[in-house]
Design an enzyme around this catalytic site. Structure first.
Site, PDB file in Angstrom:
ATOM      1  N   GLY A   1       0.776  -1.240   0.000  1.00  0.00           N
ATOM      2  CA  GLY A   1       0.000   0.000   0.000  1.00  0.00           C
ATOM      3  C   GLY A   1       0.800   1.279   0.000  1.00  0.00           C
TER       4      GLY A   1
ATOM      5  N   CYS B   1      -5.438  -8.489  -4.909  1.00  0.00           N
ATOM      6  CA  CYS B   1      -4.792  -7.381  -4.207  1.00  0.00           C
ATOM      7  C   CYS B   1      -5.266  -6.113  -4.899  1.00  0.00           C
ATOM      8  CB  CYS B   1      -3.271  -7.514  -4.297  1.00  0.00           C
ATOM      9  SG  CYS B   1      -2.345  -6.120  -3.615  1.00  0.00           S
TER      10      CYS B   1
ATOM     11  N   CYS C   1      -9.408  -3.861   0.369  1.00  0.00           N
ATOM     12  CA  CYS C   1      -8.125  -4.563   0.481  1.00  0.00           C
ATOM     13  C   CYS C   1      -8.446  -5.973   0.951  1.00  0.00           C
ATOM     14  CB  CYS C   1      -7.208  -3.853   1.478  1.00  0.00           C
ATOM     15  SG  CYS C   1      -5.671  -4.738   1.852  1.00  0.00           S
TER      16      CYS C   1
END
Length: 215
Positions: free
Chosen positions: A40, A70, A177
Site C-alpha cells: 500500500g 490485491c 483490500c
C-alpha cells in the site's frame, strides 16, 4: 480448471478459499510476496515490478485465469500485465464503488483501502464513473494490512474508524483490500446494523465463470 491467485500477503488465502468453495473441482494455486508486504505504501513502479516477479510461477503453471487478489496490485499493475502477457486471462479486484452506489440509501459510503489504491487513477475512475451524487468517506486504514499480516490487529485498532464512518452516516462500508476480508465479521459487528459491509469474493467467482464461459 487451474486458477492462480496472487496477493501481497495473506489476503489471497481468503479469496482462494472462496474460489475453492465455488469451484470444488478446480486446482487453485496461491502465491504471495510476504517478503515485501504491504504494497500500500509503495510506488506504482515498485508494485508493478514486484507483482510481475511474483506471478511468474502462475504463468509457468499455465493457469486458465490469474486473479490479482490485491487491490493495490490491480490498481497499479494489471493494465501493464495484460499488455505484457496478452494470452493470459487476468481478473483484478477493485473497491466495490459501483455496488455500493446501488446499495446505499443515504448516499454516504465508506471505502476502506490502502493509500496507494485510493491515490490510483483506476480508483479515481471508479469514483468518477459510479460515485456521482455520493459522499465517499476514505478513512485512514494505512496500518491495517501490516497489522493483519503480523496477527497484531485487535478490536481497538478498527473500532474508532468504524464508529467514525457510521457516525458520519455511512450505510455501506467497502472493504477495498483483501487483507480486510479476515476482519469482515468484526467490522460487521462494530457497524451494528448501521452499515452493510461488502467485499468482492462472490463477484470474483462470477467473473471467472463469465471469463471462461462456464455458464
Amino acid at each position: 480448471m487451474k486458477l492462480g491467485v496472487f496477493d501481497s500477503g495473506i489476503g489471497g488465502e481468503a479469496v482462494a478459499d472462496a474460489l475453492r468453495k465455488t469451484f470444488p473441482g478446480a486446482e487453485v494455486l496461491v502465491v504471495n510476496d510476504r517478503a515485501n508486504v504491504p504494497y500500500g505504501g509503495k510506488s506504482p513502479e515498485t508494485v508493478l515490478c514486484l507483482t510481475d516477479a511474483a506471478i511468474q510461477s502462475l504463468l509457468a503453471s499455465k493457469c486458465d485465469v490469474i486473479i490479482l487478489a490485491c487491490n493495490t496490485a490491480t490498481a497499479l499493475a494489471i493494465d501493464a500485465l495484460r499488455e505484457k502477457y496478452p494470452a493470459q486471462k487476468f481478473i483484478g479486484i477493485e473497491p466495490m464503488v459501483k455496488t455500493a452506489a446501488t446499495l446505499t440509501r443515504g448516499k454516504i459510503v465508506a471505502v476502506c483501502a490502502t493509500s496507494a489504491t485510493l491515490a490510483s487513477a483506476r480508483y479515481k475512475r471508479l469514483v468518477r464513473d459510479y460515485g456521482a451524487g455520493l459522499r465517499i468517506i476514505e478513512p485512514d486504514c494505512g496500518e491495517w494490512a501490516s497489522l493483519i499480516e503480523n496477527n497484531l490487529m485487535n478490536r481497538s485498532h478498527i473500532q474508532k474508524t468504524i464508529e467514525g464512518v457510521c457516525e458520519q452516516g455511512a450505510d455501506v462500508i467497502v472493504l477495498g483490500c483483501t487483507h480486510y476480508h479476515w476482519i469482515k465479521e468484526l467490522i460487521t459487528e462494530l457497524a451494528a446494523g448501521r452499515a452493510r459491509v461488502i467485499e468482492p469474493s462472490e463477484a470474483i467467482g462470477r467473473r471467472v465463470k463469465t471469463l471462461l464461459a462456464l455458464d
